[in-house]
Design an enzyme around this catalytic site. Structure first.
Site, PDB file in Angstrom:
ATOM      1  N   GLY A   1       0.813  -1.216   0.000  1.00  0.00           N
ATOM      2  CA  GLY A   1       0.000   0.000   0.000  1.00  0.00           C
ATOM      3  C   GLY A   1       0.843   1.262   0.000  1.00  0.00           C
ATOM      4  O   GLY A   1       1.925   1.300   0.585  1.00  0.00           O
TER       5      GLY A   1
ATOM      6  N   ARG B   1       1.444  -5.808  -4.993  1.00  0.00           N
ATOM      7  CA  ARG B   1       1.472  -6.745  -3.865  1.00  0.00           C
ATOM      8  C   ARG B   1       1.935  -8.149  -4.254  1.00  0.00           C
ATOM      9  O   ARG B   1       1.644  -9.109  -3.545  1.00  0.00           O
ATOM     10  CB  ARG B   1       0.082  -6.821  -3.228  1.00  0.00           C
ATOM     11  CG  ARG B   1      -0.367  -5.547  -2.522  1.00  0.00           C
ATOM     12  CD  ARG B   1      -1.522  -5.792  -1.583  1.00  0.00           C
ATOM     13  NE  ARG B   1      -2.036  -4.565  -0.996  1.00  0.00           N
ATOM     14  CZ  ARG B   1      -1.520  -3.977   0.079  1.00  0.00           C
ATOM     15  NH1 ARG B   1      -0.488  -4.523   0.687  1.00  0.00           N
ATOM     16  NH2 ARG B   1      -2.056  -2.868   0.555  1.00  0.00           N
TER      17      ARG B   1
ATOM     18  N   ASP C   1       5.141  -7.722   5.770  1.00  0.00           N
ATOM     19  CA  ASP C   1       5.171  -8.865   4.849  1.00  0.00           C
ATOM     20  C   ASP C   1       6.248  -8.681   3.772  1.00  0.00           C
ATOM     21  O   ASP C   1       6.987  -9.617   3.463  1.00  0.00           O
ATOM     22  CB  ASP C   1       3.805  -9.040   4.173  1.00  0.00           C
ATOM     23  CG  ASP C   1       2.744  -9.549   5.153  1.00  0.00           C
ATOM     24  OD1 ASP C   1       3.110 -10.302   6.080  1.00  0.00           O
ATOM     25  OD2 ASP C   1       1.566  -9.195   4.998  1.00  0.00           O
TER      26      ASP C   1
ATOM     27  N   LYS D   1       8.050   0.763   5.683  1.00  0.00           N
ATOM     28  CA  LYS D   1       6.943   1.587   5.173  1.00  0.00           C
ATOM     29  C   LYS D   1       5.613   1.020   5.622  1.00  0.00           C
ATOM     30  O   LYS D   1       5.445  -0.197   5.634  1.00  0.00           O
ATOM     31  CB  LYS D   1       6.998   1.551   3.642  1.00  0.00           C
ATOM     32  CG  LYS D   1       5.818   2.140   2.953  1.00  0.00           C
ATOM     33  CD  LYS D   1       5.118   1.183   1.968  1.00  0.00           C
ATOM     34  CE  LYS D   1       4.427   0.018   2.604  1.00  0.00           C
ATOM     35  NZ  LYS D   1       3.507  -0.725   1.742  1.00  0.00           N
ATOM     36  N   THR D   2       4.682   1.788   6.007  1.00  0.00           N
ATOM     37  CA  THR D   2       3.256   1.479   6.104  1.00  0.00           C
ATOM     38  C   THR D   2       2.555   2.550   6.917  1.00  0.00           C
ATOM     39  O   THR D   2       3.042   2.933   7.998  1.00  0.00           O
ATOM     40  CB  THR D   2       2.908   0.087   6.685  1.00  0.00           C
ATOM     41  OG1 THR D   2       1.491  -0.032   6.718  1.00  0.00           O
ATOM     42  CG2 THR D   2       3.440  -0.192   8.079  1.00  0.00           C
TER      43      THR D   2
ATOM     44  N   ASP E   1       0.006   2.024   8.420  1.00  0.00           N
ATOM     45  CA  ASP E   1      -0.646   1.323   9.538  1.00  0.00           C
ATOM     46  C   ASP E   1       0.097   1.484  10.874  1.00  0.00           C
ATOM     47  O   ASP E   1      -0.482   1.253  11.929  1.00  0.00           O
ATOM     48  CB  ASP E   1      -0.779  -0.171   9.236  1.00  0.00           C
ATOM     49  CG  ASP E   1      -1.608  -0.431   7.992  1.00  0.00           C
ATOM     50  OD1 ASP E   1      -2.250   0.518   7.502  1.00  0.00           O
ATOM     51  OD2 ASP E   1      -1.599  -1.575   7.501  1.00  0.00           O
TER      52      ASP E   1
HETATM   53  P1  FBP Z   1       0.553  -1.979   3.625  1.00  0.00           P
HETATM   54  O1  FBP Z   1       0.405  -2.893   4.796  1.00  0.00           O
HETATM   55  O2  FBP Z   1       0.990  -2.645   2.385  1.00  0.00           O
HETATM   56  O3  FBP Z   1       1.374  -0.767   3.953  1.00  0.00           O
HETATM   57  O4  FBP Z   1      -0.904  -1.401   3.277  1.00  0.00           O
HETATM   58  C1  FBP Z   1      -1.656  -0.731   4.203  1.00  0.00           C
HETATM   59  C2  FBP Z   1      -3.093  -0.566   3.804  1.00  0.00           C
HETATM   60  O5  FBP Z   1      -3.343   0.778   3.473  1.00  0.00           O
HETATM   61  C3  FBP Z   1      -4.034  -1.036   4.919  1.00  0.00           C
HETATM   62  O6  FBP Z   1      -4.256  -0.014   5.857  1.00  0.00           O
HETATM   63  C4  FBP Z   1      -5.246  -1.458   4.148  1.00  0.00           C
HETATM   64  O7  FBP Z   1      -5.993  -2.441   4.840  1.00  0.00           O
HETATM   65  C5  FBP Z   1      -4.679  -2.030   2.884  1.00  0.00           C
HETATM   66  O8  FBP Z   1      -3.450  -1.366   2.681  1.00  0.00           O
HETATM   67  C6  FBP Z   1      -5.574  -1.849   1.685  1.00  0.00           C
HETATM   68  O9  FBP Z   1      -5.060  -2.558   0.623  1.00  0.00           O
HETATM   69  P2  FBP Z   1      -5.164  -2.155  -0.908  1.00  0.00           P
HETATM   70  O10 FBP Z   1      -4.148  -1.082  -1.124  1.00  0.00           O
HETATM   71  O11 FBP Z   1      -4.754  -3.377  -1.630  1.00  0.00           O
HETATM   72  O12 FBP Z   1      -6.546  -1.687  -1.174  1.00  0.00           O
END
Ligand code: FBP
Length: 547
Positions: free
Chosen positions: A77, A141, A172, A198-199, A201
Site C-alpha cells: 500500500g 502486492r 510482509d 513503510k506502512t 498502519d
Molecule cells: P501496507 O500494509 O501494504 O502498507 O498497506 C496498508 C493498507 O493501506 C491497509 O491499511 C489497508 O488495509 C490495505 O493497505 C488496503 O489494501 P489495498 O491497497 O490493496 O486496497
C-alpha cells in the site's frame, strides 16, 4: 506533466539529514542479535543472515566511493514519503560515486520478476521530490517467495549490473526481502537486499524501528478530515458520524487520530480482544453513550472504528482463522462456485461453533469475510463495512430501548471510510526528512556490504541533527506464525499495547470525551511556518519515546 503551485515550491524543500549521514560515513557494529522468538527455527531457515550485529553510522573522515548500481522496489500500500526514500537513496549513491545508477522496478516486486524497470535520473526524479504517492514507479502486492522468481529477478540484476535491491515495504514485504537476501547469500550470487520500513498502519515498529514512514502524514490527514467532520457535527448537531479508519489489523491509526481529535468514541480492536468483548457488547456500549448524550439534548457525535475491528472480536476472529485455513486448503474448488454455492460450501465445512457465528452475521459481512485473501493471506478488511454494521446494530438497540421507554432521542447515522484519502498525501516535514534519511541509510548499508538488513533512523522525537541512522538485521524481528495454513517465518506485527503510553493517555480521557463535547480541530498539515506547527511528530511517537 503539469504540477500544482504547492508541488513546485515543495520540490525545492531540502530534507534534513542526521549528522552521521551529512558527509563521509563509517559503520559502527553493535551487539549480535537474536530473533524475537522461535530462535532455533529462524536460525535454521536463515543460516546466512541470522544473528548479524546491529549497525550504526558515524561521521568519518574518508569517503567510501563504492561503485554500485542499485534497484529499488515499492511494495504494498502507498504511504506518504516513498518518493523521498528514492530521492535519499539516489542522492546518496551519487554522492558515493557519480557513476552509480539507480533503477526503479515497476509496479512492485512483480517488476523485478517481469524485468520492467525505469532508470531514475536527476531529471525524472525532480518532479517527485517531497511528493506523496508511489506513482513514479508504481507499487504492487506480488509476493516474492519462489525460487523461480528469485532466479528470474537475478537475470535482470545481472544485466543491469545491480549490486543490491532495496525493498520499501511493510512487515510482509520486508519478510520477503529477508527471504530473498538469504537466498542470494546462500547461492553466493553477491547480490545484497535491504528493506525499508513503510506502512501508514504504524504496525512495523519495535525496539529498533520507532515508526514506519507514512504514519505521520496519513494520521495528520485523517485527523484534519475528522476535525472537519467534528466541527460540522458540532455546528449542525443532528448526526452521528461513524468513521472507519484504515490500519489493517492494528488500531494505531484510530488511536492516534483519537488523540489528535478527541472524538466521543474510539474503538480499539486490541482492547476488544483482551476484554473478550462480543459484537453485542460493543454495540451496547456505543448505544449507552448515544442515549446519555441524547438525554443532555445532544443527538450528535463522532465514533472512530479501526478497520480491523471485526477480526479482533474473539468469536469472529476464530471464524476467520478457520476460514483462512479452509480457503488455503480448498481455494480453487471454492473459487469456481457461484455466490450461493460458496456460502453453502462454507457452512458445510465449518466447525459447529464457527458455523453458528457465521450464520448470525449479516449476509453481506459474512460474504466479505469469505472473499479471496490478499497475496500474503490477509483478510481484506478495508472491504468490510464495519461502520455500517455497527451503526445499524446501534440503531436496532436504540429502537428497542425506545419501546421500553429507556431512550427518547434521535439517531441519524452517517458513514465514512478514511484510508485512500491519506495514503498519498504530500509528506509532512517529518516524513519528508525521515524517508530521505532512510533512503540515505539504505545506500550506506549497501556501500558497507550489508544484506538482510532494514534501514533505520532512531531518536526521532529529537531534532533531525540528533537522529541516529543505521541498520537492523531483519531476522531479529522475526518469529514463526501461521499463514495460509502453514507455519512461516514472519516479522512480528506491532499491535496497540494496552499498557503503552498512547493507549493509557486515551483511556485517561475517553469518558470525558464521550459525555462532553471536547473536539479538537487540527487543521491541515503545514509545510512552512512556525516549527511548533510544521515539525510536530505524532502523539503516538511522542508518548512512546518520551520515556
Ligand atoms: P501496507 O500494509 O501494504 O502498507 O498497506 C496498508 C493498507 O493501506 C491497509 O491499511 C489497508 O488495509 C490495505 O493497505 C488496503 O489494501 P489495498 O491497497 O490493496 O486496497
Amino acid at each position: 506533466m503539469e504540477i500544482s503551485a504547492l508541488q513546485k515550491e515543495r520540490a525545492n524543500y531540502q530534507p534534513k539529514l542526521p549528522i552521521a549521514l551529512q558527509g563521509a560515513v563509517k559503520v559502527k557494529e553493535g551487539a549480535l542479535t537474536q530473533s524475537v522468538d522461535n530462535q532455533e527455527d529462524i536460525k535454521k531457515l536463515f543460516p546466512n543472515t541470522y544473528g548479524m550485529p546491529l549497525v550504526e553510522f558515524e561521521p568519518a573522515t574518508e569517503f567510501n566511493n563504492a561503485k554500485m548500481n542499485v534497484g529499488v522496489i515499492l511494495s504494498g500500500g502507498q504511504a506518504p514519503g516513498g518518493h523521498n526514500v528514492i530521492s535519499g537513496l539516489f542522492d546518496e549513491i551519487k554522492k558515493l560515486n557519480p557513476e552509480n545508477r539507480l533503477f526503479g522496478f515497476l509496479m512492485g516486486p512483480g517488476g523485478l520478476v517481469d524485468h520492467k524497470y525505469l532508470e531514475i535520473t536527476a531529471e525524472n526524479l525532480q518532479a517527485y521530490r517531497n511528493t506523496g504517492g508511489f506513482d513514479m514507479i508504481g507499487s504492487g502486492r506480488t509476493k516474492l517467495e519462489k525460487e523461480e522468481q528469485f532466479e528470474k529477478g537475478l537475470e535482470i540484476i545481472r544485466k543491469l549490473d545491480i549490486k543490491a535491491i532495496v525493498i520499501i515495504g511493510g512487515d510482509d514485504s520486508n519478510t520477503n526481502a529477508c527471504v530473498l537476501a538469504e537466498y542470494y547469500a546462500a547461492k553466493k550470487y553477491g547480490v545484497q537486499v535491504i528493506g525499508c520500513p513503510k506502512t501508514i498502519d504504524g504496525d512495523l515498529k519495535n525496539d529498533q524501528i520507532e515508526t514506519s514512514f507514512g504514519f505521520d502524514t496519513a494520521t495528520k490527514t485523517y485527523s484534519e478530515l475528522i476535525g472537519n467532520i467534528e466541527r460540522d457535527c458540532n455546528s449542525a448537531r443532528k448526526y452521528w458520524h461513524f468513521i472507519k479508519l484504515m490500519g489493517r489489523s492494528a488500531s494505531h491509526i484510530a488511536l492516534e487520530c483519537a488523540l489528535q481529535t478527541q472524538p466521543n468514541i474510539c474503538l480499539i480492536s486490541e482492547e476488544v480482544e483482551a476484554k473478550d468483548m462480543s459484537l453485542n457488547a460493543i454495540v451496547e456500549d456505543i448505544a449507552k453513550t448515544v442515549a446519555y448524550r441524547a438525554n443532555q439534548g445532544n443527538n450528535f457525535g463522532v465514533v472512530l472504528i479501526p478497520e480491523g475491528l471485526i477480526e479482533f472480536i474473539p468469536s469472529i476472529g476464530r471464524l476467520i482463522q478457520e476460514l483462512n485455513d479452509l480457503l488455503a486448503a480448498h481455494g480453487d474448488e471454492y473459487l469456481n462456485l457461484d455466490k450461493v454455492a460458496q456460502r453453502e460450501y462454507i457452512l458445510a465445512h465449518l466447525s459447529s461453533e464457527n458455523k453458528s457465528t457465521f450464520e448470525t452475521l449479516p449476509e453481506g459481512v459474512a460474504r466479505q469475510l469469505s472473499l479471496d485473501r490478499d497475496p500474503h493471506g490477509n483478510v481484506q478488511v478495508s472491504l468490510i463495512e464495519t461502520e455500517k454494521l455497527i451503526s445499524e446494530m446501534v440503531g436496532v438497540k436504540l429502537e428497542q430501548w425506545k419501546k421500553e421507554g429507556k431512550y427518547n432521542g434521535k439517531f441519524s447515522p452517517l458513514h465514512h471510510f478514511f484510508g485512500y484519502e491519506g495514503r498519498c498525501a504530500a509528506p509532512s516535514n517529518f516524513d519528508a526528512d525521515y524517508c530521505y534519511a532512510l533512503g540515505s541509510s539504505a545506500a550506506q548499508l549497501i556501500a558497507n556490504g550489508k544484506t538482510g538488513y532494514m534501514a533505520i533512523v532512531k531518536n526521532t522525537i529529537a531534532g533531525t541533527d540528533k537522529w541516529l541512522a543505521g541498520g537492523v538485521p531483519i531476522t531479529m524481528m522475526m518469529n514463526m506464525e501461521k499463514r495460509n495454513g502453514e507455519m512461516k517465518p514472519v516479522i512480528r506485527k506491532a499491535l496497540v499495547e494496552l499498557n503503552g503510553a498512547p493507549f493509557k493517555a486515551f483511556v485517561a480521557q475517553r469518558e470525558k470525551w464521550a459525555k462532553e463535547t471536547c473536539y479538537v480541530y487540527p487543521g491541515p498539515i503545514q509545510y512552512w511556518g512556525a516549527s511548533s506547527v510544521c515539525d510536530i511528530t505524532t502523539k503516538t511517537l511522542f508518548l512512546e519515546q518520551n520515556k
